[in-house]
Design a protein around this motif. Structure first.
Motif, PDB file in Angstrom:
ATOM      1  N   LYS A   2     -48.318  36.966  32.373  1.00 22.64           N
ATOM      2  CA  LYS A   2     -48.731  38.299  31.941  1.00 22.64           C
ATOM      3  C   LYS A   2     -47.959  38.734  30.713  1.00 22.64           C
ATOM      4  N   MET A   3     -48.648  39.367  29.872  1.00 20.87           N
ATOM      5  CA  MET A   3     -48.018  39.909  28.653  1.00 20.87           C
ATOM      6  C   MET A   3     -48.169  41.424  28.663  1.00 20.87           C
ATOM      7  N   ASN A   4     -47.064  42.062  28.350  1.00 21.58           N
ATOM      8  CA  ASN A   4     -47.121  43.521  28.229  1.00 21.58           C
ATOM      9  C   ASN A   4     -47.699  43.904  26.864  1.00 21.58           C
ATOM     10  N   VAL A   5     -48.779  44.549  26.922  1.00 29.45           N
ATOM     11  CA  VAL A   5     -49.452  44.959  25.672  1.00 29.45           C
ATOM     12  C   VAL A   5     -49.378  46.472  25.554  1.00 29.45           C
ATOM     13  N   THR A   6     -48.809  46.915  24.473  1.00 28.06           N
ATOM     14  CA  THR A   6     -48.741  48.358  24.223  1.00 28.06           C
ATOM     15  C   THR A   6     -49.950  48.794  23.410  1.00 28.06           C
ATOM     16  N   VAL A   7     -50.683  49.660  23.993  1.00 25.97           N
ATOM     17  CA  VAL A   7     -51.877  50.162  23.297  1.00 25.97           C
ATOM     18  C   VAL A   7     -51.496  51.395  22.492  1.00 25.97           C
ATOM     19  N   PRO A   8     -51.653  51.340  21.198  1.00 25.95           N
ATOM     20  CA  PRO A   8     -51.297  52.519  20.394  1.00 25.95           C
ATOM     21  C   PRO A   8     -52.195  53.696  20.731  1.00 25.95           C
ATOM     22  N   PRO A   9     -51.648  54.895  20.622  1.00 24.94           N
ATOM     23  CA  PRO A   9     -52.487  56.078  20.900  1.00 24.94           C
ATOM     24  C   PRO A   9     -53.635  56.169  19.902  1.00 24.94           C
ATOM     25  N   ALA A  10     -54.703  56.747  20.392  1.00 23.32           N
ATOM     26  CA  ALA A  10     -55.862  56.913  19.505  1.00 23.32           C
ATOM     27  C   ALA A  10     -55.490  57.802  18.328  1.00 23.32           C
ATOM     28  N   VAL A  11     -55.959  57.385  17.187  1.00 27.50           N
ATOM     29  CA  VAL A  11     -55.680  58.151  15.972  1.00 27.50           C
ATOM     30  C   VAL A  11     -56.820  59.126  15.731  1.00 27.50           C
ATOM     31  N   THR A  12     -56.476  60.378  15.698  1.00 31.17           N
ATOM     32  CA  THR A  12     -57.472  61.415  15.434  1.00 31.17           C
ATOM     33  C   THR A  12     -57.444  61.776  13.961  1.00 31.17           C
ATOM     34  N   ALA A  13     -58.540  61.598  13.319  1.00 30.46           N
ATOM     35  CA  ALA A  13     -58.599  61.923  11.878  1.00 30.46           C
ATOM     36  C   ALA A  13     -58.386  63.417  11.681  1.00 30.46           C
ATOM     37  N   SER A  14     -57.457  63.743  10.802  1.00 39.28           N
ATOM     38  CA  SER A  14     -57.199  65.160  10.527  1.00 39.28           C
ATOM     39  C   SER A  14     -58.294  65.712   9.630  1.00 39.28           C
ATOM     40  N   ARG A  15     -58.832  66.846  10.024  1.00 34.96           N
ATOM     41  CA  ARG A  15     -59.885  67.489   9.241  1.00 34.96           C
ATOM     42  C   ARG A  15     -59.279  68.579   8.359  1.00 34.96           C
ATOM     43  N   PRO A  16     -59.680  68.606   7.114  1.00 33.79           N
ATOM     44  CA  PRO A  16     -59.158  69.674   6.256  1.00 33.79           C
ATOM     45  C   PRO A  16     -59.599  71.039   6.767  1.00 33.79           C
ATOM     46  N   ARG A  17     -58.683  71.957   6.751  1.00 32.06           N
ATOM     47  CA  ARG A  17     -59.023  73.310   7.172  1.00 32.06           C
ATOM     48  C   ARG A  17     -59.973  73.945   6.153  1.00 32.06           C
ATOM     49  N   PRO A  18     -60.949  74.686   6.650  1.00 35.12           N
ATOM     50  CA  PRO A  18     -61.846  75.347   5.689  1.00 35.12           C
ATOM     51  C   PRO A  18     -61.076  76.367   4.851  1.00 35.12           C
ATOM     52  N   ALA A  19     -61.441  76.445   3.582  1.00 36.53           N
ATOM     53  CA  ALA A  19     -60.789  77.411   2.701  1.00 36.53           C
ATOM     54  C   ALA A  19     -61.079  78.817   3.194  1.00 36.53           C
ATOM     55  N   PRO A  20     -60.091  79.701   3.160  1.00 37.95           N
ATOM     56  CA  PRO A  20     -60.348  81.077   3.597  1.00 37.95           C
ATOM     57  C   PRO A  20     -61.411  81.726   2.725  1.00 37.95           C
ATOM     58  N   SER A  21     -62.218  82.557   3.334  1.00 33.73           N
ATOM     59  CA  SER A  21     -63.303  83.201   2.601  1.00 33.73           C
ATOM     60  C   SER A  21     -63.347  84.682   2.917  1.00 33.73           C
ATOM     61  N   ILE A  22     -64.080  85.403   2.091  1.00 33.36           N
ATOM     62  CA  ILE A  22     -64.248  86.842   2.255  1.00 33.36           C
ATOM     63  C   ILE A  22     -65.728  87.187   2.135  1.00 33.36           C
ATOM     64  N   MET A  23     -66.110  88.288   2.736  1.00 33.43           N
ATOM     65  CA  MET A  23     -67.464  88.806   2.614  1.00 33.43           C
ATOM     66  C   MET A  23     -67.571  89.574   1.295  1.00 33.43           C
ATOM     67  N   ALA A  24     -68.627  89.276   0.513  1.00 39.58           N
ATOM     68  CA  ALA A  24     -68.747  89.887  -0.811  1.00 39.58           C
ATOM     69  C   ALA A  24     -70.207  90.130  -1.154  1.00 39.58           C
ATOM     70  N   LEU A  25     -70.493  91.291  -1.732  1.00 38.49           N
ATOM     71  CA  LEU A  25     -71.843  91.631  -2.198  1.00 38.49           C
ATOM     72  C   LEU A  25     -72.046  90.939  -3.546  1.00 38.49           C
ATOM     73  N   THR A  26     -72.867  89.894  -3.558  1.00 39.37           N
ATOM     74  CA  THR A  26     -72.907  88.944  -4.662  1.00 39.37           C
ATOM     75  C   THR A  26     -74.258  88.931  -5.354  1.00 39.37           C
ATOM     76  N   LYS A  27     -74.232  89.051  -6.680  1.00 37.66           N
ATOM     77  CA  LYS A  27     -75.422  88.820  -7.507  1.00 37.66           C
ATOM     78  C   LYS A  27     -75.447  87.329  -7.819  1.00 37.66           C
ATOM     79  N   SER A  28     -76.440  86.623  -7.288  1.00 37.80           N
ATOM     80  CA  SER A  28     -76.424  85.161  -7.330  1.00 37.80           C
ATOM     81  C   SER A  28     -77.117  84.571  -8.552  1.00 37.80           C
TER      82      SER A  28
END
Length: 354
Positions: A2-28
């Motif tokens: 038997k061989m002891n095999v260490t399973v690395p923890p699952a890597v969770t991809a880091s997601r970029p945080r959404p840029a903060p936003s504000i509500m604005a009355l906008t002429k598009s």
């Protein structure tokens, strides 16, 4: 084996945080009425700028003109956040701005120039050939937060409610127009104001306070709300087309209606003065020969200067309840409805609350 095999923890991809936003009355875009409440990025502060949390923001006739894409507003670059009649609280300072500005309430200067030319130096910065307009030249205040250069911030050390202080800029415009007219009138005189919108009604009240005999003229639709309100404030009113009072020495045109200017030119006493404070959605055709033959002065009035802001703040402090009667508040989230209300004269002064 038997061989002891260490399973690395699952890597969770880091997601970029959404840029903060504000509500604005906008002429598009430049398409008429292409204005809506959108989520936009929080302004990034440049050197010499303030980040301001909006407490209240009034809607102006220029916002309505820009919303409708009227003539004379082709230069407005989209997308842009509308609004310049604001009061807010400073929440951050850009490089080079003292921290003492934090938590101060401020009113932004709506129209400002380069600060160095032959027009800015004597104090008429709103006439600068390189002037910019908050909410039209760059993002304005009909939003949850806005940024302005520190030199465009007027500190407000007043306990008045925010919606009342949002009247500072339009009342400064009224003071400027009244000053232009009174420089020609001299003593108290018979004066007519055409257009019972916010600027016209404010001008009428200021001129009455100064002892002039004042008549405020409106269109039939103004009889639904604006003219009755004017009468409750002690003003004499007429509907357009009704007989005018005699001996009109001064006329202040605040409606932007070509027919009103035409009437003013024919009605003002020889040697009198007409001040144009309203902007016209189309170019008026008027008989300038009458101006020449009667030596009637036709003066423009645009924006306001620093002293007008100080005068406006003093007037708001002196009679806050009178000025508060002009205001109808609408949530910022209903900004397009607020524009329609202002355009339809459904309220005298619409103020957005974030």
């Amino acid at each position: 084996m038997k061989m002891n095999v260490t399973v690395p923890p699952a890597v969770t991809a880091s997601r970029p945080r959404p840029a903060p936003s504000i509500m604005a009355l906008t002429k598009s875009s430049s398409t008429p009425e292409d204005v809506s409440v959108l989520q936009r990025p929080v302004p990034e502060l440049a050197t010499g700028e303030l980040l301001v949390q909006t407490l209240a923001c009034g809607l102006c006739g220029s916002d309505v003109h820009a919303w409708r894409q009227d003539n004379g507003y082709e230069w407005v670059q989209s997308p842009v956040t509308l609004g310049h009649e604001a009061v807010g609280r400073v929440i951050a300072c850009g490089p080079g701005v003292p921290e003492e500005w934090i938590n101060r309430r401020v009113v932004p200067i709506a129209i400002d120039g380069c600060g160095n030319c032959d027009l800015c130096t004597p104090g008429t910065r709103q006439l600068c050939r390189s002037r910019s307009v908050l909410g039209l030249s760059f993002d304005g205040c009909a939003s949850e937060k806005f940024s302005i250069p520190v030199h465009r911030a007027v500190p407000v050390d007043s306990a008045l409610p925010a919606e009342t202080l949002a009247l500072t800029e339009p009342l400064s415009v009224a003071f400027h127009a009244v000053t232009r007219l009174e420089e020609s009138l001299g003593k108290t005189s018979r004066v007519v104001i055409s257009g019972p919108g916010p600027i016209g009604l404010m001008c009428a009240l200021l001129l009455k306070d100064h002892g002039h005999s004042v008549t405020l003229i409106g269109a039939p639709r103004d009889e639904e709300q604006r003219l009755p309100l004017a009468r409750t404030l002690g003003l004499e009113t007429l509907l357009a087309g009704q007989p005018l009072p005699p001996n009109i020495v001064g006329w202040l045109e605040a409606s932007g209606a070509p027919q009103a200017l035409k009437t003013a030119i024919s009605a003002v006493h020889p040697g009198g003065t007409i001040v144009m404070a309203g902007l016209f959605p189309s170019l008026p055709a008027v008989d300038v020969n009458v101006l020449a033959r009667n030596e009637v002065r036709l003066l423009g009035s645009y924006g306001s200067v620093a002293q007008d802001y100080r005068d406006a703040l003093a007037a708001l402090e002196a009679a806050p309840e009178r000025w508060r009667t002009l205001i109808t508040t609408i949530p910022l989230s209903e900004g397009t409805r607020a524009l329609q209300t202002a355009a339809d004269a459904g309220a005298l002064k619409v103020v957005l609350l974030p």
